[in-house]
Design an enzyme around this catalytic site. Structure first.
Site, PDB file in Angstrom:
ATOM      1  N   CYS A 112       0.843  -1.203   0.000  1.00 45.72           N
ATOM      2  CA  CYS A 112       0.000   0.000   0.000  1.00 45.72           C
ATOM      3  C   CYS A 112       0.879   1.255   0.000  1.00 45.72           C
ATOM      4  O   CYS A 112       1.729   1.434   0.872  1.00 45.72           O
ATOM      5  CB  CYS A 112      -0.926  -0.002   1.220  1.00 45.72           C
ATOM      6  SG  CYS A 112      -1.959   1.466   1.266  1.00 45.72           S
ATOM      7  N   ASN A 211       2.094  -9.576 -10.698  1.00 46.27           N
ATOM      8  CA  ASN A 211       1.026  -8.572 -10.671  1.00 46.27           C
ATOM      9  C   ASN A 211       1.545  -7.248 -11.248  1.00 46.27           C
ATOM     10  O   ASN A 211       2.673  -6.856 -10.993  1.00 46.27           O
ATOM     11  CB  ASN A 211       0.558  -8.376  -9.207  1.00 46.27           C
ATOM     12  CG  ASN A 211      -0.423  -7.229  -9.036  1.00 46.27           C
ATOM     13  OD1 ASN A 211      -0.206  -6.335  -8.216  1.00 46.27           O
ATOM     14  ND2 ASN A 211      -1.502  -7.229  -9.779  1.00 46.27           N
ATOM     15  N   GLY A 212       0.691  -6.609 -12.031  1.00 45.74           N
ATOM     16  CA  GLY A 212       1.010  -5.282 -12.564  1.00 45.74           C
ATOM     17  C   GLY A 212       0.824  -5.188 -14.055  1.00 45.74           C
ATOM     18  O   GLY A 212       1.508  -5.866 -14.818  1.00 45.74           O
TER      19      GLY A 212
HETATM   20  C1  FMN Z   1      -8.981   0.925  -6.397  1.00 39.35           C
HETATM   21  C2  FMN Z   1      -7.829   0.078  -5.938  1.00 39.35           C
HETATM   22  C3  FMN Z   1      -7.810  -0.391  -4.630  1.00 39.35           C
HETATM   23  C4  FMN Z   1      -6.757  -1.211  -4.182  1.00 39.35           C
HETATM   24  N1  FMN Z   1      -6.799  -1.725  -2.916  1.00 39.35           N
HETATM   25  C5  FMN Z   1      -5.862  -2.646  -2.541  1.00 39.35           C
HETATM   26  C6  FMN Z   1      -5.961  -3.357  -1.299  1.00 39.35           C
HETATM   27  O1  FMN Z   1      -6.898  -3.175  -0.501  1.00 39.35           O
HETATM   28  N2  FMN Z   1      -4.985  -4.253  -1.008  1.00 39.35           N
HETATM   29  C7  FMN Z   1      -3.930  -4.488  -1.848  1.00 39.35           C
HETATM   30  O2  FMN Z   1      -3.073  -5.310  -1.545  1.00 39.35           O
HETATM   31  N3  FMN Z   1      -3.823  -3.848  -3.027  1.00 39.35           N
HETATM   32  C8  FMN Z   1      -4.770  -2.956  -3.405  1.00 39.35           C
HETATM   33  N4  FMN Z   1      -4.679  -2.381  -4.636  1.00 39.35           N
HETATM   34  C9  FMN Z   1      -3.565  -2.752  -5.536  1.00 39.35           C
HETATM   35  C10 FMN Z   1      -3.971  -3.899  -6.480  1.00 39.35           C
HETATM   36  O3  FMN Z   1      -4.318  -5.058  -5.763  1.00 39.35           O
HETATM   37  C11 FMN Z   1      -2.831  -4.237  -7.487  1.00 39.35           C
HETATM   38  O4  FMN Z   1      -1.716  -4.683  -6.782  1.00 39.35           O
HETATM   39  C12 FMN Z   1      -2.430  -3.037  -8.327  1.00 39.35           C
HETATM   40  O5  FMN Z   1      -3.574  -2.362  -8.834  1.00 39.35           O
HETATM   41  C13 FMN Z   1      -1.525  -3.434  -9.496  1.00 39.35           C
HETATM   42  O6  FMN Z   1      -2.161  -4.391 -10.311  1.00 39.35           O
HETATM   43  P1  FMN Z   1      -2.901  -3.996 -11.701  1.00 39.35           P
HETATM   44  O7  FMN Z   1      -1.887  -3.349 -12.582  1.00 39.35           O
HETATM   45  O8  FMN Z   1      -3.408  -5.309 -12.220  1.00 39.35           O
HETATM   46  O9  FMN Z   1      -3.998  -3.030 -11.352  1.00 39.35           O
HETATM   47  C14 FMN Z   1      -5.704  -1.530  -5.074  1.00 39.35           C
HETATM   48  C15 FMN Z   1      -5.728  -1.041  -6.387  1.00 39.35           C
HETATM   49  C16 FMN Z   1      -6.774  -0.269  -6.826  1.00 39.35           C
HETATM   50  C17 FMN Z   1      -6.778   0.215  -8.268  1.00 39.35           C
END
Ligand code: FMN
Length: 333
Positions: A112, A211-212
């Site tokens: 986070c 992830n990402g």
């Molecule tokens: C709206 C939002 C809320 C998120 N809340 C959390 C969370 O509560 N816990 C967490 O580990 N990651 C949280 N993330 C991060 C995502 O789980 C993920 O690691 C990040 O978006 C990168 O992956 P992506 O490129 O597929 O989006 C959040 C991301 C977004 C966009």
């Protein structure tokens, strides 16, 4: 000390995980998604913030996971409980309490990037302090006897100690590592650097979950091929295409069969289903029309990107004055 029962975190190789997202993946959302798109192999709660002071409420802990999820064994088994904590918070008490619940899998949020969370030495901050990190990992490991995983970024300011940290997790009995391939300081800038995922796979023998910036089926196939990771977690791509796991199961071996026209035509159908199922779940918890509309608007961020004039289409949805108007725009897509 608690005896740890080993299992394969996130199942067999190749699993797709719907990422934890605050403001999105609450109980009604997870229930609607698992009914509509059972092809997602795992879900996670968003983070439960371990309190520093005050009583630990078992009721609150249960509600974060979801009373209905506890009752539906198939979904319960697919759901990870995520926590976010600091050295000062009541980690031991909370983890003991979660250990008493019917929860198979606990995940620690170490990614986070929120300024407030990091100022309290939680989330991605802990990546910068290996001693504090180790202490917290040990407390959790000693008090939770089922699957325990972590979700990290490459590092806090930069990638220093990247490999040392991975080894620390492995040495301390963490069972899998999900890596969002950006540093904390990068927030969401640029494109995630998947080479770190590959590097992590090389350096530890526990499963690594990539992830990402996975947005479509091609990205899923490419991440598995390039990084050799155990599973993939998808966040914004799942918000854009909640049926992405379904598409992957159908087309991963026939990528040439996916055309932009086809994807757009099924998008319109899926959007109707998506909002319909979500509304059903929100009604069950008696969310008002106004609150449902607010949720729907917040989910609209990426859903319309692929339409011609996507900005304009999204604008219509975002300007809807009531739920009926939002649904009217859906019907006329
Ligand atoms: C709206 C939002 C809320 C998120 N809340 C959390 C969370 O509560 N816990 C967490 O580990 N990651 C949280 N993330 C991060 C995502 O789980 C993920 O690691 C990040 O978006 C990168 O992956 P992506 O490129 O597929 O989006 C959040 C991301 C977004 C966009």
């Amino acid at each position: 000390m608690i005896r740890v029962m080993k299992s394969i975190p996130y199942g067999q190789k190749g699993a797709l995980i719907f990422a934890p997202m605050e403001g999105v993946t609450d109980e009604p959302y997870r229930l609607a998604m698992s009914r509509l798109y059972p092809e997602w192999d795992y879900y996670s709660t968003d983070f439960y913030r371990v309190p520093t002071v005050g009583n630990i409420s078992v009721k609150t802990l249960r509600e974060h996971f979801g009373e209905s999820v506890f009752k539906k064994n198939e979904i319960r088994k697919k759901t990870t409980y995520q926590i976010l904590t600091t050295a000062r918070a009541q980690t031991e008490d909370v983890v003991r309490a979660i250990n008493e619940l019917d929860v198979d899998h606990l995940d620690l949020n170490l990614g986070c990037p929120s300024k407030k969370v990091n100022a309290h030495r939680g989330g991605a901050y802990l990546l910068s302090d290996l001693d504090e990190l180790r202490r917290i990992i040990r407390i959790i490991r000693q008090n939770f006897d089922r699957t325990f995983t972590v979700k990290i970024r490459i590092g806090y300011r930069d990638d220093s100690n990247f490999v040392d940290r991975l080894k620390l997790f492995e040495d301390e009995g963490v069972e899998a590592i999900t890596l969002h391939a950006r540093t904390r300081d990068q927030l969401y800038q640029g494109i995630a650097d998947w080479s770190y995922i590959k590097e992590a796979v090389k350096n530890v023998s526990i499963p690594v979950i990539g992830n990402g910036d996975v947005w479509n089926v091609h990205d899923v196939v490419r991440m598995f091929e390039e990084c050799g990771c155990h599973a993939i977690m998808i966040g914004r791509g799942a918000l854009k295409t909640p049926w992405l796991a379904t598409l992957y199961k159908e087309f991963s071996k026939n990528l040439d069969f996916i055309s932009d026209e086809y994807l757009l035509s099924i998008r319109t159908e899926h959007l109707q289903l998506y909002f319909h199922e979500l509304e059903k779940e929100y009604r069950k918890v008696e969310l008002s029309d106004g609150h449902i509309l607010k949720r729907f608007k917040s989910f609209s961020r990426y859903l319309f990107d692929d339409y011609q004039d996507g900005e304009k289409v999204r604008g219509n949805f975002l300007r809807s004055e009531n739920l009926s108007q939002f649904k009217y725009f859906l019907d006329t897509l």
